[in-house]
Scaffold this motif. Structure first.
Motif, PDB file in Angstrom:
ATOM      1  N   ASP A 130     -25.626  32.143 -23.784  1.00 34.74           N
ATOM      2  CA  ASP A 130     -25.285  33.469 -23.645  1.00 34.74           C
ATOM      3  C   ASP A 130     -24.580  33.864 -24.867  1.00 34.74           C
ATOM      4  OD1 ASP A 130     -26.827  33.721 -21.046  1.00 34.74           O
ATOM      5  OD2 ASP A 130     -24.991  33.348 -19.921  1.00 34.74           O
ATOM      6  N   THR A 132     -22.434  36.931 -26.809  1.00 38.30           N
ATOM      7  CA  THR A 132     -21.680  38.204 -26.631  1.00 38.30           C
ATOM      8  C   THR A 132     -21.210  38.545 -28.303  1.00 38.30           C
ATOM      9  OG1 THR A 132     -21.326  38.540 -24.489  1.00 38.30           O
ATOM     10  CG2 THR A 132     -20.187  40.122 -26.017  1.00 38.30           C
ATOM     11  N   GLN A 163     -27.831  44.132 -29.179  1.00 33.87           N
ATOM     12  CA  GLN A 163     -27.919  44.413 -27.984  1.00 33.87           C
ATOM     13  C   GLN A 163     -29.163  44.799 -26.881  1.00 33.87           C
ATOM     14  OE1 GLN A 163     -26.204  48.732 -27.768  1.00 33.87           O
ATOM     15  NE2 GLN A 163     -27.462  49.259 -29.388  1.00 33.87           N
ATOM     16  N   THR A 171     -28.434  35.906 -21.622  1.00 39.30           N
ATOM     17  CA  THR A 171     -28.110  37.397 -21.845  1.00 39.30           C
ATOM     18  C   THR A 171     -27.233  37.424 -23.236  1.00 39.30           C
ATOM     19  OG1 THR A 171     -25.738  36.972 -21.042  1.00 39.30           O
ATOM     20  CG2 THR A 171     -27.333  37.596 -19.417  1.00 39.30           C
ATOM     21  N   GLY A 173     -25.381  40.545 -25.844  1.00 32.76           N
ATOM     22  CA  GLY A 173     -24.971  41.855 -25.864  1.00 32.76           C
ATOM     23  C   GLY A 173     -24.062  41.926 -26.809  1.00 32.76           C
ATOM     24  N   VAL A 175     -20.359  44.377 -27.564  1.00 31.64           N
ATOM     25  CA  VAL A 175     -19.077  44.905 -26.968  1.00 31.64           C
ATOM     26  C   VAL A 175     -18.072  44.998 -28.125  1.00 31.64           C
ATOM     27  CG1 VAL A 175     -19.387  44.073 -24.492  1.00 31.64           C
ATOM     28  CG2 VAL A 175     -17.751  42.795 -25.878  1.00 31.64           C
TER      29      VAL A 175
END
Length: 184
Positions: A130, A132, A163, A171, A173, A175
């Motif tokens: 994952d 981010t 994103q 996942t 993303g 931020v």
């Protein structure tokens, strides 16, 4: 949750925030300040911080340009991964470091958005992590002389497309620094 079994932990990956890499980068001080805040938050939360440092014929190991910026200080206990390719996994021990820490989720910051950041986030994602990306904690130098868009557009585009990344069991993303959580 990542597709990596028995990897419940998160790590902050700080990529190539070296003097010669970010010297002329837009918002350099803001980005370095955001990365410093992330490092302090990770340490406070007991989350591993893994440092990545690039070298090649233009960024010579041991030179002033090769050194990390003075505002960011790696703790001796924190892993340092040396690389010579864009993807921080290629030809390095990064995967072994993360496996030993049981890390399946990466929070990524550093430089350069259109090179080592992009290569590493894609490399991690395809390896089952994952990922981010911290949208206000990565930057790039101006490569418009070679036909690239201005650096601010490169950064914005990287944030935009990351994103919307998707793959089974993983996942992705983006931020902002203030919204980073290292749990869950």
């Amino acid at each position: 949750m990542s597709t990596l079994p028995d990897r419940p932990h998160t790590a902050l990956i700080v990529i190539d925030v070296q003097q010669g890499v970010v010297a002329e980068a837009p918002r350099r001080d803001e980005v370095v300040g955001n990365i410093d805040a992330l490092v302090e938050k990770a340490r406070g939360d007991g989350v591993p911080v893994v440092w990545v440092q690039h070298s090649d014929e233009e960024l010579v190991r041991g030179s002033d340009e090769w050194q990390y910026v003075p505002e960011l200080v790696r703790a001796q206990s924190e892993p340092l991964v040396h690389k010579s390719y864009g993807d921080s996994f290629e030809g390095t021990d990064l995967e072994d470091v993360l496996a030993d820490l049981r890390v399946g989720r990466l929070v990524v910051a550093g430089a350069e958005s259109d090179a080592c950041i992009r290569s590493t986030i894609h490399g991690a994602f395809t390896r089952g992590y994952d990922v981010t990306l911290v949208g206000d904690a990565h930057t790039a130098g101006d490569k418009s002389a070679w036909g690239a868009p201005p650096a601010e557009q490169v950064i914005a585009h990287t944030n935009l497309y990351w994103q919307f990344q998707a793959a089974p069991g993983r996942t992705a993303g983006v931020v902002e620094t203030r919204d980073v959580t290292f749990c869950g």
